[in-house]
Design a protein around this motif. Structure first.
Motif, mmCIF file in Angstrom:
data_model
loop_
_atom_site.group_PDB
_atom_site.id
_atom_site.type_symbol
_atom_site.label_atom_id
_atom_site.label_comp_id
_atom_site.label_asym_id
_atom_site.label_seq_id
_atom_site.Cartn_x
_atom_site.Cartn_y
_atom_site.Cartn_z
ATOM 1 N N TYR A 180 0.860 -1.180 0.000
ATOM 2 C CA TYR A 180 0.000 0.000 0.000
ATOM 3 C C TYR A 180 0.897 1.230 0.000
ATOM 4 N N VAL A 181 0.729 2.080 -1.009
ATOM 5 C CA VAL A 181 1.597 3.245 -1.191
ATOM 6 C C VAL A 181 0.756 4.518 -1.217
ATOM 7 N N ARG A 182 1.182 5.523 -0.437
ATOM 8 C CA ARG A 182 0.530 6.836 -0.461
ATOM 9 C C ARG A 182 1.572 7.882 -0.865
ATOM 10 N N LEU A 183 1.291 8.581 -1.941
ATOM 11 C CA LEU A 183 2.219 9.579 -2.467
ATOM 12 C C LEU A 183 1.646 10.959 -2.180
ATOM 13 N N HIS A 184 2.198 11.596 -1.143
ATOM 14 C CA HIS A 184 1.666 12.859 -0.632
ATOM 15 C C HIS A 184 2.246 14.095 -1.317
ATOM 16 N N GLY A 185 3.050 13.891 -2.356
ATOM 17 C CA GLY A 185 3.602 15.027 -3.095
ATOM 18 C C GLY A 185 5.106 15.147 -2.940
ATOM 19 N N PRO A 186 5.779 15.684 -3.967
ATOM 20 C CA PRO A 186 7.246 15.777 -3.957
ATOM 21 C C PRO A 186 7.793 17.030 -3.278
ATOM 22 N N ASP A 187 6.927 17.967 -2.904
ATOM 23 C CA ASP A 187 7.385 19.206 -2.270
ATOM 24 C C ASP A 187 8.085 18.890 -0.949
ATOM 25 N N HIS A 188 9.285 19.431 -0.757
ATOM 26 C CA HIS A 188 10.066 19.122 0.444
ATOM 27 C C HIS A 188 9.621 19.925 1.660
ATOM 28 N N GLU A 189 8.795 20.933 1.462
ATOM 29 C CA GLU A 189 8.371 21.801 2.560
ATOM 30 C C GLU A 189 6.922 21.574 2.981
ATOM 31 N N HIS A 190 6.081 21.140 2.042
ATOM 32 C CA HIS A 190 4.657 21.042 2.335
ATOM 33 C C HIS A 190 4.096 19.711 1.840
ATOM 34 N N LEU A 191 3.280 19.084 2.686
ATOM 35 C CA LEU A 191 2.582 17.877 2.258
ATOM 36 C C LEU A 191 1.476 18.231 1.267
ATOM 37 N N TYR A 192 1.137 17.254 0.428
ATOM 38 C CA TYR A 192 0.022 17.333 -0.514
ATOM 39 C C TYR A 192 0.253 18.368 -1.608
ATOM 40 N N ALA A 193 1.514 18.727 -1.844
ATOM 41 C CA ALA A 193 1.816 19.782 -2.817
ATOM 42 C C ALA A 193 2.799 19.287 -3.867
ATOM 43 N N GLY A 194 2.725 19.931 -5.033
ATOM 44 C CA GLY A 194 3.674 19.665 -6.101
ATOM 45 C C GLY A 194 3.278 18.509 -6.995
ATOM 46 N N SER A 195 3.955 18.444 -8.142
ATOM 47 C CA SER A 195 3.719 17.381 -9.113
ATOM 48 C C SER A 195 4.989 16.556 -9.259
ATOM 49 N N TYR A 196 4.857 15.233 -9.230
ATOM 50 C CA TYR A 196 6.017 14.362 -9.383
ATOM 51 C C TYR A 196 6.557 14.456 -10.808
ATOM 52 N N SER A 197 7.865 14.476 -10.920
ATOM 53 C CA SER A 197 8.503 14.524 -12.232
ATOM 54 C C SER A 197 8.387 13.164 -12.911
ATOM 55 N N ASP A 198 8.617 13.154 -14.215
ATOM 56 C CA ASP A 198 8.593 11.882 -14.936
ATOM 57 C C ASP A 198 9.658 10.933 -14.400
#
Length: 247
Positions: A180-198
């Motif tokens: 089970y994997v939860r991807l909360h975003g790639p932003d290093h400062e804020h959860l639930y933010a940003g778009s993962y790069s290819d």
């Protein structure tokens, strides 16, 4: 044969208009558009208010065959009681899980960041959950990162929730017949933010395919809903995974 399911955490967001569903779509119709694009979703509203039994029965009727719904456990159990004396909540959850029938996937149990390691309490809770409910546990306090905890999860065939997000450890542990994997975003400062790069998504695709080849089911949910990133990232990752599957 093991399966791979990739979706998002939640399906109803105003800022997904024009991204996941046409502009002006009534909130009651958003799920219909979502299930046309994905075969799984993680319900998060249940954390704040656990739905009625009849609501779960309604989802069983409304969700298409082959769709899998994961559900976040209520905060009354995880953050209020911190898993203490869980019987009443487990009975209620089991009733709803029964109503969901073959549309059910995994019960996500997210523990609060203030809850330090307590093996006895976790062991007692997992021992009371019916065997036919798949459980994944998301730990937010660093004290839970210990081999004895992973062994405890394994004894109950409960999954360690693999996480990606600001301030969260990304530990690739497998403790159950499913991942089970939860991807909360790639932003290093804020959860639930940003778009993962290819590049990030290719890396996750490789991990997912490794778990799949080991015979495990894999459930992946994107929680970076801002700007519709979760929708786009989930579809990109799904394409990468499918491209890596044999045949």
């Amino acid at each position: 044969m093991s399966e791979i399911r990739i979706g998002t955490s939640g399906w109803s967001y105003d800022h997904w208009n024009g991204i996941c569903y046409p502009q002006g779509t009534p909130s009651a119709k958003r799920l219909d558009h979502y299930v046309a694009r994905f075969d799984t979703v993680e319900l998060n509203a249940s954390f704040y208010r656990w739905p009625r039994d009849t609501t779960f029965a309604g989802w069983h009727r409304r969700l298409p065959p082959g769709f899998a719904l994961s559900v976040k456990a209520p905060r009354g159990l995880t953050h209020g009681k911190k898993l203490y004396a869980p019987e009443v909540w487990i009975e209620r959850i089991a009733r709803c899980w029964h109503e969901l029938g073959d549309r059910r996937a995994v019960l996500l149990v997210q523990l609060p960041p203030t809850m330090e390691r307590d093996d006895a309490r976790l062991d007692y809770f997992l021992s009371r959950v019916p065997w036919w409910i798949r459980v994944a546990v998301e730990f937010r306090h660093e004290s839970w990162d210990d081999d004895a905890v992973y062994e405890l999860l394994g004894r109950h065939q409960a999954a360690y929730c693999v996480m990606s997000g600001a301030g969260l450890p990304c530990i690739l542990k497998t403790t159950a017949p499913f991942v089970y994997v939860r991807l909360h975003g790639p932003d290093h400062e804020h959860l639930y933010a940003g778009s993962y790069s290819d590049a990030d998504l290719r890396w996750w695709a490789e991990r997912i395919l490794e778990w799949h080849r080991s015979g495990r089911d894999v459930y992946v949910y994107f929680n970076n809903d801002g700007g519709g990133h979760a929708v786009r990232n989930a579809e990109t990752l799904r394409g990468l995974v499918h491209a890596g599957l044999p045949g």
